[in-house]
Design an enzyme around this catalytic site. Structure first.
Site, short mmCIF file in Angstrom:
data_model
loop_
_atom_site.label_atom_id
_atom_site.label_comp_id
_atom_site.label_asym_id
_atom_site.label_seq_id
_atom_site.Cartn_x
_atom_site.Cartn_y
_atom_site.Cartn_z
N HIS A 73 42.24 45.89 47.38
CA HIS A 73 41.70 45.66 48.98
C HIS A 73 41.38 44.53 48.97
O HIS A 73 40.30 44.02 48.40
CB HIS A 73 41.11 46.90 49.54
CG HIS A 73 40.79 46.45 50.90
ND1 HIS A 73 41.92 46.70 52.11
CD2 HIS A 73 39.64 46.00 51.84
CE1 HIS A 73 41.43 46.49 53.22
NE2 HIS A 73 40.02 46.04 53.25
N GLY A 96 41.04 58.95 52.31
CA GLY A 96 40.45 58.13 53.69
C GLY A 96 41.30 56.67 53.61
O GLY A 96 42.23 56.58 52.79
C1 GRF Z 1 46.85 42.28 48.55
O1 GRF Z 1 45.93 41.32 49.11
C2 GRF Z 1 46.64 43.75 49.07
O2 GRF Z 1 45.20 44.03 48.58
C3 GRF Z 1 46.93 43.58 50.45
O3 GRF Z 1 48.14 42.69 50.41
C4 GRF Z 1 48.12 41.83 49.50
C5 GRF Z 1 49.42 42.20 48.76
O4 GRF Z 1 49.97 40.87 48.47
N1 GRF Z 1 46.94 44.98 50.72
P1 GRF Z 1 51.29 40.84 47.33
O5 GRF Z 1 52.26 41.90 47.90
O6 GRF Z 1 50.95 41.51 46.01
O7 GRF Z 1 51.66 39.63 47.26
#
Ligand code: GRF
Length: 189
Positions: A109, A143
């Site tokens: 995240h 969650g």
């Molecule tokens: C990452 O920052 C992830 O945590 C978020 O979306 C981004 C994904 O990027 N949920 P990618 O598809 O790996 O370029």
């Protein structure tokens, strides 16, 4: 260690994992499959190009979320993975999935959880005006971006940052943390 990686988008973090496996930086890790919740993602395209098995469990093909969740669970189980990694997978999975991969579903995240969970962690941190944000790798539970934290690292916010520039800097750190986490898990840590 067999992993299934789930993506919804470009999969640049996934690409870092593919590269780390290919270079031997990530030892004893096999990407059994890469799956997406919709057709046409670059994440699936680049995985196929790397010779990795891919699948799509298209959210829109199912009458309700429960049916989709069941299909995704069965599909992931069919690869008998040790871990399932959500790498930019933008769907909340249901209880059936979480129970099937209890303690083995890993999420990344782009914020310092428990701050700024949800789909816009970078935008929300900027809008709040915090001076430091970062990224989190954690075991996902039922969650939204909750569950035991495995690794975190801070990223400073610059006055000139846009959502895009900040997210790019966070993703550089996120890739490193994800690979380090997978290396730990592959060593049984
Ligand atoms: C990452 O920052 C992830 O945590 C978020 O979306 C981004 C994904 O990027 N949920 P990618 O598809 O790996 O370029």
């Amino acid at each position: 260690m067999r992993i299934v990686v789930l993506v919804s988008g470009t999969g640049s973090n996934l690409q870092a994992v593919i590269d780390a496996v290919a270079s031997g930086e990530l030892e004893n890790v096999e990407i059994a499959a890469v799956g997406a919740d919709k057709h046409g993602t670059y994440g699936v395209e680049r995985s196929a190009a790397a010779g990795i098995e891919t699948f799509v469990v298209n959210f829109k093909d199912y009458a309700d979320r429960g049916d989709w969740n069941h299909a995704l669970t069965e599909k992931c189980l069919s690869y008998a993975p040790d871990y399932v990694v959500s790498s930019g997978f933008m769907r909340i999975v249901g209880e059936e999935f979480i129970n099937a991969f209890d303690g083995t579903y890993i999420n990344t995240h782009p914020a310092l959880l428990p701050s700024f969970p949800g789909a816009h962690g970078v935008r929300d941190a900027l809008a709040y005006g915090v001076k430091v944000t970062g990224c989190t790798v954690h075991i996902a539970d039922a969650g939204v971006d909750t569950g035991p934290i495995l690794r975190q690292e801070a990223v400073a916010i610059e006055d000139t940052d846009t959502e895009e520039s900040l997210h790019e800097r966070i993703k550089v750190v996120e890739r490193r943390l994800l690979i380090a986490t997978l290396a730990d898990l592959a060593q049984g840590n």
